[in-house]
Design an enzyme around this catalytic site. Structure first.
Site, PDB file in Angstrom:
ATOM      1  N   CYS A  37      41.612  39.207  35.448  1.00 56.09           N
ATOM      2  CA  CYS A  37      40.721  39.198  36.608  1.00 56.09           C
ATOM      3  C   CYS A  37      41.377  38.513  37.796  1.00 56.09           C
ATOM      4  O   CYS A  37      40.819  38.486  38.893  1.00 56.09           O
ATOM      5  CB  CYS A  37      39.414  38.500  36.287  1.00 56.09           C
ATOM      6  SG  CYS A  37      38.514  39.305  34.963  1.00 56.09           S
ATOM      7  N   CYS A 107      34.952  32.653  43.657  1.00 51.01           N
ATOM      8  CA  CYS A 107      35.831  31.521  43.324  1.00 51.01           C
ATOM      9  C   CYS A 107      35.011  30.250  43.115  1.00 51.01           C
ATOM     10  O   CYS A 107      35.301  29.447  42.229  1.00 51.01           O
ATOM     11  CB  CYS A 107      36.849  31.280  44.442  1.00 51.01           C
ATOM     12  SG  CYS A 107      37.946  32.674  44.728  1.00 51.01           S
TER      13      CYS A 107
END
Lengths: 139, 408
Positions: A37, A107
């Site tokens: 990912c 994030c």
């Protein structure tokens, strides 16, 4: 798109990089994300058993600048907090502090997941139930 | 070390600066010679038409076309790809409905093919080998009596691989199909000769060869065989009815000037860039766990694509992107979170695709800039590895492919 000065500062001068002894009972380790990912975070906390205060935090991150900055900032915030206070850290606080653009919000979610994973590791090691978090939507 | 010119631009596959000589050639056509090339009855129109004809000659010369009438101007390579593929499918619908292409093509080709599939066109997407190469045998095996077009790019935009299009064109012709190539990254950079290579249609654009943005062309063969495409933009019947719309005279003049300069300087420029690219590449490949993407020999001389395992491309670029512009196959810049489909088509796992950087050199790249880039990239890779839990695991002898990663 230009990144904020705070984000760039954390990217160029990341705080608390490293590792703690993950075999130790007062250390909790969270390893979240996946290489395919494009981001993996390892975040660790060291907890004072008496007070429940996080005395040290370390991270290492494979990922983009926003992922690195999010985890760096998270370790900064963790130190000095109790485990319970740490659980209250919300990814949107990281988004605001670093002015993350919308495509980088994941994030901050990952950083929050890393905090929770580290706390749960610590809890399980010390005979406590892991805390069930809400499923993250982004990842 | 000699003075380094900063910032350093190593992203010439994305676009190139317009050459000052090209700009100079264009300027009169904005103001004094502003005519419409289709105006047949006054000097303004004649001047514009003459300028367009001259540019058409310059471009035809660069690609070895038999006549400048084979150049159809468009807004760019994407439009030219659309016109070539859709135009052939419509024009030759009675002959068949099968196209052969590759899954490493640019989106301008792939998405055009996908749009046609929805309309019932059959498309075969060939898969390259681990070095990005498509073989003539693969094309031969995919040919059917319904195949009307084989479309394989000349130089890949991400890894720089140069496909064996001469042999592929022969296979296409043996099966009575036309051969088209996306020449966007090749024209003006490496020798292109449409006759020697057996190209029936070719899309290319000015801004990848130091011309302006917003102008491109489709080469359409007029002899052996005479190829026709159905117009995709209807209107005044410009460009022999294949592409209506007032000609972008300034852009076309710039395209022509850029073609002439590229033609003149190609040989020396190729040798110069190859030397610089090889220096960059061999220095960076000295690092541990660095992997070259694409065939090492069958490549354009100015492109290098390298994966630095255990670091993520965008994070890596942030370490030097104040001074150096490159691009990455990492997905982090896109919302999709999917890394480069080209690198994945080569069989790279997602992780290595995330770790890739593409360097594309150009006319203004100097050796001092390459030296600076080598240092900066090496430092950034090292810094990112020091931060990377995956690198640490690698050093500890842990195989990260054996780890069960949490749902993500």
């Amino acid at each position: 798109m230009a990144y904020s000065d705070k984000l760039l500062d954390h990217y160029h001068n990341p705080r608390n990089v490293g590792r703690l002894d993950k075999g130790s009972d007062n250390v909790g380790t969270g390893l979240v994300g996946a290489p395919e990912c494009g981001d993996v975070m390892r975040l660790q906390i060291q907890v004072d058993d008496e007070s429940g205060v996080i005395t040290d935090a370390k991270f290492k991150t494979f990922g983009c600048g926003s992922a690195i900055a999010s985890s760096s900032l998270a370790t900064e915030w963790l130190k000095g907090k109790t485990v319970d206070q740490a659980l209250a850290i919300d990814n949107m606080e990281l988004v605001e502090e670093l002015s993350l653009p919308p495509v980088k919000i994941h994030c901050s979610v990952l950083a929050e997941d890393a905090i929770k994973a580290a706390i749960n590791d610590y809890r399980v090691k010390n005979g406590l139930e892991p805390i069930k978090g809400e499923e993250s939507l982004v990842h | 070390m000699s003075e380094v010119q900063l910032p350093i631009y190593l992203d010439h596959c994305s676009t190139t600066p317009t050459d000052k000589r090209v700009v100079d050639a264009m300027i009169p056509y904005f103001t004094n010679q502003f005519g419409n090339a289709a105006s047949r009855n006054h000097a303004f129109g004649w001047q514009a038409e003459e300028a367009v004809d001259y540019a058409r000659d310059q471009i035809a010369e660069l690609i070895g076309a038999s006549t400048s009438k084979e150049i159809i101007f468009t807004s760019g390579a994407t439009e030219a790809d659309n016109l070539g593929i859709k135009g052939v499918v419509e024009m030759y619908a009675r002959k068949g409905n099968h196209i052969i292409t590759a899954n490493t093509e640019h989106k301008a080709v792939l998405d055009t093919c996908k749009a046609l599939e929805k309309k019932g066109v059959q498309v075969t997407y060939l898969e390259p080998d681990a070095q990005g190469m498509i073989t003539p045998e693969q094309v031969r095996e995919a040919m059917t009596d319904k195949t009307i077009l084989v479309c394989i790019m000349m130089v890949n935009n991400e890894i720089g691989v140069r496909q064996p299009i001469e042999e592929i064109a022969k296979v296409a012709h043996a099966g009575k199909a036309l051969f088209m190539t996306d020449g966007t990254q090749a024209v003006g950079k490496i020798p292109v000769d449409v006759n020697a290579m057996g190209i029936d249609l070719m899309a290319f654009t000015a801004h990848k060869m130091y011309g302006p943005k917003g102008v491109g062309a489709l080469y359409v063969r007029r002899k052996n065989p005479r190829v026709k495409v159905t117009a995709q933009v209807d209107g005044g019947g410009h460009e022999r009815g294949m592409r209506s719309g007032t000609l972008n005279v300034t852009g076309i003049v710039g395209f022509g000037a850029a073609a002439e300069i590229a033609n003149k300087e190609m040989e020396s420029e190729m040798a110069r860039l190859r030397k610089l690219r090889d220096k960059l590449e061999s220095s960076l490949m000295e690092m541990d766990e660095a992997y070259l993407n694409g065939h090492p020999e069958h490549r354009a001389p100015h492109i290098s694509n390298i994966s630095f395992k255990f670091v993520e491309g965008e994070g890596l670029m942030m370490g030097f992107n104040k001074d150096i512009a490159v691009s990455s196959g990492s997905a982090c810049t896109s919302a999709s979170l999917e890394p480069s489909y080209v690198l994945k088509a080569l069989g790279l796992d997602d992780e290595l695709a995330h770790s890739s950087l593409r360097f594309s050199l150009g006319r203004h790249t100097t050796e001092a800039q390459i030296d600076y880039t080598i240092e900066a990239v090496k430092n950034s890779v090292q810094r990112m590895r020091d931060l990377s839990p995956l690198w640490e695991m690698h050093l500890d002898g842990i195989d990260i492919s054996t780890i069960e990663w949490a749902e993500h």
